[in-house]
Scaffold this active site. Structure first.
Site, mmCIF file in Angstrom:
data_model
loop_
_atom_site.group_PDB
_atom_site.id
_atom_site.type_symbol
_atom_site.label_atom_id
_atom_site.label_comp_id
_atom_site.label_asym_id
_atom_site.label_seq_id
_atom_site.Cartn_x
_atom_site.Cartn_y
_atom_site.Cartn_z
ATOM 1 C CG ASP A 161 -1.677 1.209 1.458
ATOM 2 O OD1 ASP A 161 -2.304 1.658 0.481
ATOM 3 O OD2 ASP A 161 -1.689 1.750 2.585
ATOM 4 C CG ASP B 247 -1.855 7.346 0.467
ATOM 5 O OD1 ASP B 247 -0.925 8.042 0.043
ATOM 6 O OD2 ASP B 247 -2.911 7.162 -0.172
ATOM 7 C CB THR C 199 0.461 10.414 1.767
ATOM 8 O OG1 THR C 199 0.835 9.044 1.575
ATOM 9 C CG2 THR C 199 1.394 11.315 0.981
ATOM 10 C CE LYS D 27 -4.609 5.862 9.266
ATOM 11 N NZ LYS D 27 -3.673 5.362 10.295
ATOM 12 N N GLY D 28 -7.436 3.660 3.346
ATOM 13 C CA GLY D 28 -7.573 2.649 2.301
ATOM 14 C C GLY D 28 -8.847 2.757 1.489
ATOM 15 N NE ARG E 293 -9.918 12.061 -4.764
ATOM 16 C CZ ARG E 293 -9.416 12.369 -5.958
ATOM 17 N NH1 ARG E 293 -10.073 13.198 -6.753
ATOM 18 N NH2 ARG E 293 -8.267 11.865 -6.364
ATOM 19 C CB SER F 282 -1.977 3.174 -3.650
ATOM 20 O OG SER F 282 -2.623 4.345 -3.189
ATOM 21 C CB ALA F 283 -7.613 3.011 -2.946
ATOM 22 C CB SER F 284 -4.084 7.330 -3.628
ATOM 23 O OG SER F 284 -3.888 8.682 -3.992
ATOM 24 C CG ASN G 203 -3.744 12.586 -5.694
ATOM 25 O OD1 ASN G 203 -3.630 13.422 -6.579
ATOM 26 N ND2 ASN G 203 -4.813 12.520 -4.906
ATOM 27 C CD GLU H 70 -3.450 -1.670 2.949
ATOM 28 O OE1 GLU H 70 -3.480 -0.741 3.788
ATOM 29 O OE2 GLU H 70 -3.866 -1.544 1.793
ATOM 30 C CG ASP H 71 -1.756 2.690 6.496
ATOM 31 O OD1 ASP H 71 -2.120 2.223 5.392
ATOM 32 O OD2 ASP H 71 -2.013 3.841 6.865
#
Ligand code: G6P
Ligand code: MG
Length: 220
Positions: A8, A10, A16, A44-45, A48, A115-117, A119, A170-171
């Site tokens: 992951d 962020d 981030t 988290k995860g 958006r 990552s689901a981001s 960005n 993962e966090d």
């Protein structure tokens, strides 16, 4: 046999997760909704738009905005987030991550990013670590948010590695669940209580060495 480590981004590679928290908190406060770090664990995860929905639900405001207004709110959060990441440098890598990436390369273990981001590419570029990744999943092409396993399974597929030979790092609670649903070995980074479902937990990335990962993986 361990063939790939799928990260992951962020809160694992760089902090981030804190920037997402700051940006959401500011937007929420403008809407008259307050939330704390405990609630933030649930964001988290999560993508958006789904994060926005959860914040609105927390404030009892699910019905208050049209779809277009929700898009505008999510956009506003993202503009703030983009300002926060614009100044990032390789110094923002979390402790031990660069050594770990180098060691995985040396050991011929494949490296993926899940990552689901949207960005993620920008952040990886700011950190100057793109060269280490054998694959980066494009979050825009993923239909189901974590805890659904789709993003981790997609990474494994792109790496052409069987999920059972993959470790996921993962966090997030949703992220750990996604890794396990993908039938991979789940390493949680962070709070032992929040991540208790993980197969192996480290409190900080400094403990995340190649040796520690190998030992944990083969103990199972
Ligand atoms: C990751 C983060 C979440 C974030 C999501 C979407 O999963 O953990 O906090 O909401 O990505 O990020 P984006 O940059 O696309 O808004
Ligand atoms: Mg994360």
């Amino acid at each position: 046999q361990l063939k790939a480590v799928i990260f992951d981004l962020d809160g694992v590679i760089t902090d981030t997760a804190e920037y997402h928290f700051i940006a959401w908190k500011q937007l929420a406060e403008e809407l008259g909704i307050t939330f704390d770090r405990t609630f933030n664990e649930q964001l988290k995860g999560v993508s958006r738009m789904e994060s926005l929905e959860r914040i609105l639900a927390l404030g009892g405001q699910t019905e208050r905005y049209t779809a277009a207004e929700k898009e505008a709110l999510a956009h506003k959060k993202n503009e703030h987030y983009k300002q926060l990441i614009a100044r990032m440098t390789p110094n923002d890598l979390l402790p031990g991550i660069l050594d770990l990436l180098r060691e995985l390369k040396r050991e011929n273990v494949k490296i993926g990013l899940a990552s689901a981001s949207k960005n993620a590419f920008t952040v990886i570029e700011r950190l100057q670590i793109g060269e280490y990744f054998d694959t980066i999943v494009d979050a825009a092409k993923i239909k189901h948010s974590k805890p659904h396993p789709e993003i981790f399974l997609t990474a494994a597929k792109q790496l052409q590695v069987d999920p059972s030979a993959c470790v996921g790092v993962e966090d997030a609670q949703a992220g750990v669940a996604a890794i396990q649903a993908a039938n991979m070995f789940a390493i949680g980074v962070g709070d032992k209580e929040a991540l208790k479902e993980a197969d192996y937990i480290v409190e900080t990335t400094a403990e995340l060495t190649y040796d520690a990962i190998v030992r944990a993986f083969y103990r199972e």
